[in-house]
Structures are given as structure tokens and as C-alpha cells.
Design an enzyme around this catalytic site. Sequence first.
Site, PDB file in Angstrom:
ATOM      1  CG  ASP A 114      -0.271  -4.086   2.605  1.00  0.00           C
ATOM      2  OD1 ASP A 114       0.236  -3.623   1.571  1.00  0.00           O
ATOM      3  OD2 ASP A 114      -0.512  -3.398   3.614  1.00  0.00           O
ATOM      4  N   GLY A 131       2.756   5.889   9.277  1.00  0.00           N
ATOM      5  CA  GLY A 131       4.168   6.162   8.989  1.00  0.00           C
ATOM      6  C   GLY A 131       5.060   4.978   9.321  1.00  0.00           C
ATOM      7  CG  HIS A 140      -0.527   0.269   2.508  1.00  0.00           C
ATOM      8  ND1 HIS A 140      -0.491  -0.671   3.498  1.00  0.00           N
ATOM      9  CD2 HIS A 140      -0.049   1.405   3.054  1.00  0.00           C
ATOM     10  CE1 HIS A 140      -0.022  -0.124   4.607  1.00  0.00           C
ATOM     11  NE2 HIS A 140       0.264   1.132   4.355  1.00  0.00           N
ATOM     12  CB  SER A 190       2.872   1.434   6.387  1.00  0.00           C
ATOM     13  OG  SER A 190       1.565   1.379   6.833  1.00  0.00           O
TER      14      SER A 190
END
Lengths: 381, 246
Positions: free
Chosen positions: B91, B182, B42, B184
Site C-alpha cells: 500500500d 483520514g 488506497h 492514511s
Amino acid sequence: CISNPCPAQCGANSTTCLSPPTNTSCTQCEPITLELCMNLPYNSTTYPNYLGHMSQRESSVSWEASLFPALVQTGCYQYLMFYACTLLVPKCDPVSAQRIPPCRSLCRKAKERCEAVLGVVGLPWPEGSECNQFPQEGNATCLLPEDGIDECSPSHFKCRSGRCVLATKRCDGHLDCDDHSDEENCGCAERGLWECPGSKVCIQISMICDGFPDCPLLVDEVNCSLCRDNELECNNHQCVHRTLWCDGYKHCSDSSDEWHCVSLVDVSGWALTVFRTGSQYQVCADEWNPHLSQLTCSQLGLGAPSTVTMVAEQPGVAGRRRWLHVHPEWDQKEGAALQARLEKRSHSCYSRKRVSVLCAKEDCGLRPAPPPRAAPHRRKR
Amino acid sequence: ILGGRASRPGRWPWQCSLQSGASGHICGCVLIGPKWALTVAHCFEGRESAELWQVVLGLNNLDHPGAHSQTRGVRSIIVHPRYNRAVVDYDISIIQLETEVEETEFVRPVCLPDLDQLPLPDAYCYITGWGHTGNRMPFKLQEGEVRIISLSHCQSYFDMKTITSRMLCAGFEAGTVDSCMGDSGGPLVCEEQDAAGPLGRWTLFGLTSWGSVCFSKVLGPGVYSNVTHFTPWIQRQIYLHTYLLD
């Protein structure tokens, strides 16, 4: 943006900028992707929404996106989910790219009927949804539920009685609908899904034979193609001629003809084994060299070679072995895999020795030692 | 990281920062080899072009990269073909760096888990990142200790969102220590143990992916991409992009 056009990255469809202008201060209509609100009578939205979220991603993980669907189950207001969606993903006016608010009466009805329900469990009504901010119908364009609006979100199952229960409660073995309809017709087929043979697992039909195993024992990926005798089946079920298998070039569109071509097999030393034309081959030591040992371990993700030996074939066995030889131009193939640097030859292996390689796995996951501390300041407990 | 603390420079040598132009730090990433890093898919939504990105390694203070930091351009980005934006499933993405990093005390890869190696529920592991701390975006790398939560238990926190086998949950019911915006793409790592205790070797089990709005009233664990599920895919992609001729 009042005097300047929107930043270029806002795209051609952007008509309005927020103030103060920044690189991301563009408003434009975008398709609704928030699963909760996919069955609205409109399909585009704009941000920020009425709850202060700046994107659908932010909405999707927000408190309100969990709160409203849970509240819907109580049946406190028939159009609660519609109202919630007008806040979470406001309708976008295609001409002005401005958001269209819910009407004040819709807001008031939702609040009147459902705020008390929330109060029972000690939760407040969502901030930022003050009804006076929304226009009264007739004064301005605003949204009211129309006939045929789905009361349940796509994440809900609608009981025969009309009540909404969470989709995860459907067919979970517990009665959640007042009329028990959530536990009826619980087969995969009735739910538009495919039942994995040999188990009760249901998967989406699009997942059958798509190259990714989803059922136990991988049964969704078997019997997916009819390859001829001279072909092998790719992971994505294409058929590719045997002679193209493991030649260093991609022939299956998912590259699977080049997977697992090289291995080290534990037979009296780690015998280097290469899969070629549908069979396993050992590698003749005749023209082997250290560079190829390095490549072997590196390609296998095992670091550097620690031991390389040339193992003599036992008498009586060698005749049955299949051999691959080092290609005469092995060093001309920049960046190619080991299997591309080997070839079949008509003659057998002169040395009658096969290559055996042991690799030393690379170090990973280690942190540097902490710096020493001065002893006098150490305080034991 | 919520409820964490600033980490000592060099303590997490596999942590990297995925940066884009003037925006600076966008996501975390994890070094797994001299030319390879992992992050989540993402992070690249709408900006999948490799030239937009650079990876900074050996970094502790975002504002002062320091002598130990190394910066690399991105040669290619491999987003998992099944990445599902709505469910945030699959993801994960792989970053191929332009050139190899120089391995130092401050820049080192972490181990990938074996095919069937999963952290046990209730094990304690660490998350790191430069994401939101609840009241600010920190400059110094933060670390937090989280507890692994079983998928079935995790699903009970996320009634409306499906927790798939490609996900891993870690954190606390009260949300006291959690990853946040932030973080991720950053690591969830666990130290290998045997009967005698920790062995000093760290394995990457998760990549920070999603959760509730971490500084809101809705609490619960964070959801991480389950690296064990993707280990074969990661190994295959690295092999194909390194050795395969088109």
C-alpha cells in the site's frame, strides 16, 4: 434523488439514491471483495449494509468482521458465517439494486445458538442485527442457507470433522482441529503453493519469476530466462541486447536496463563509473564540465557535488581501462540521464585523466529550531 | 489521530495534505524531495487521474491554510504495481508534483530509511495527520507518540488478516494512541538516536495504512506501510521519472 436523477458520478448502473442526496449517495450493485465472504452463493452486494457500514472497506476493518470468524470456530451454528455475510455484504437485487435481507428465522437461529457463547467471554451480540427487522420467509424475499453452503469462510480451514478453524492456524505446529487434520499435509505443494528451494517458505505460484523477489536468497527469480550471449537479462526476465543497456532509453518493459548505470566507486577518490554494454567504464575528463557533475550527484540522489577532481591514471594501468567520453551534443539531451550524454569512442582518453566526484547528501529530516521563549516565564522542575 | 494532541505549526514540515476538488482533505502525504511526496495506494482507489488532485504543504489548520502553505498540482501518480486491495498489501504510491516546492521552515523533506534500516521494536515514534480523533475530524494537525510493535506480536492482534513484511505495526494494545480515518498516507517518523540520545534527524519509516475501526471497541495497534521495504522502489521510480527517455 426522488425528483432528480442520481449524480453522474454514480455511474450508469446506479438505479437508486439514498436520502438526502449527496455526491456519494448512490446505491448500486458491486462485486463482493470482502475476503471473508467470497464463497457465498451470490457475488454482488450493495451498501450500506445491515450493520451500518458504508463500504466493503469499512466492513473489512469492522469489529463484526473480526468477531464472526472467531465465533465460527466455536461451532455454535453451522450457518453462522453465511448469516454474518448477509449482514456484512448483503445480497444485491440486480434489478432494483436494493439489498436482500436474511430471513428472520436464520437471524434467530444464529442469535439463539451463538449469543450465549459470546456472553461467556463478556462480548455483546452485534448491534444492528435485531431479528425483527428482517422478514419472515414467505412474506418477502429473504435469504436462507441452501444445500452446499460452505460453513467456513475462505479465511478458515475446514477440519475433516467439519469444524472451522482460522486459516492462520493451519500448519502452525499446534493442533487446533479436534481430529488434528489442520496439521496434516503441510507441504507447500499440498496447499497449492511453491516451496522456495533451500527453505520451507511457501509462495504463490504466480510469484515465481515475476520480477519481485519473495523467497530468501531471491531463488524465486533465478533461472527464469535464457538470454543469448549478446543479451542481458532484465529484472522482469526479458532479454535485451547488450548494446542497448544503459543508453538512456528504456528497452526492458520494467526499465531495468537503465537501473544502476552510474555509480561512484571508492578507488583513490570516488571514481565515476558507468555500466555500458555489459561492462564497467570510467569517464574521461577531457570534456567534462560542472553541469555534468551536478547531474551525476542529482541522478544518484546525493544532492550537490562537493568535490570534483580529475585523477591521472597511473602509468601501466591506463592501457587496460575502458573509457567513456562526453558526447559532443551532451547539452542537447534535455532531462536525460548521465549515461545518455556519454559515448564510446575509438580513441583513448587524451588527458589520461578520469573523473572523480564526491557528492554532499541533501539535508532531510530536520525540523526548524523551536522559537525562543522569554526567560522569565521558564519554570524548571 | 486518536489520543494525540494539536501540533505546533512547522513541527512536522514534511506532512502534506492530499486534496481533491470540493471534497478537500482526503489523505495525508509526506514530502521526500522538492518534487516528490509519498502516500498510500488506497487513497487513489477509483481516482488515479493526476488532475483530480492537489497537494498542500506547510499546513497546520486545514480551515485556514495561512501564509506558510504552498499548493502544488500533481503531475503523475505512481501506484505500486503489486498493490493488493483485499489484503491492503504493497500500500504505497509516489506523487510527482507539478513544480518544485520552495523549502522553508514549514516545508521540508524527511529522510528515507536506508535499505536495511528498521525501527527497533518498542522504539517510540510519531504519527501525524488530520484524521478522525474519535469524536470529530480536527482542523489542526494532530500528533501522537506510538510504540513500534514486532510483526509477530502484531499478527496476534489481527488473527484474520495477514501482516506481511511490507507492513509495520505501531501503537498500543489498548489503542490509546492510534491513527484513524483520514490519516492514511501520513507519516510515521522516528528520530535518529545514538548512545548520547536523540540526534535531531527524523526518518520516515511508515505510512498510515489500515487497522481496526479505530474508534470502535476493537483496539490494538495501527498498521503502516513499511517504507524501508520500498526504499529501492521509491528511489528507482524517482530516477526513472526524472531522467529516463522513452
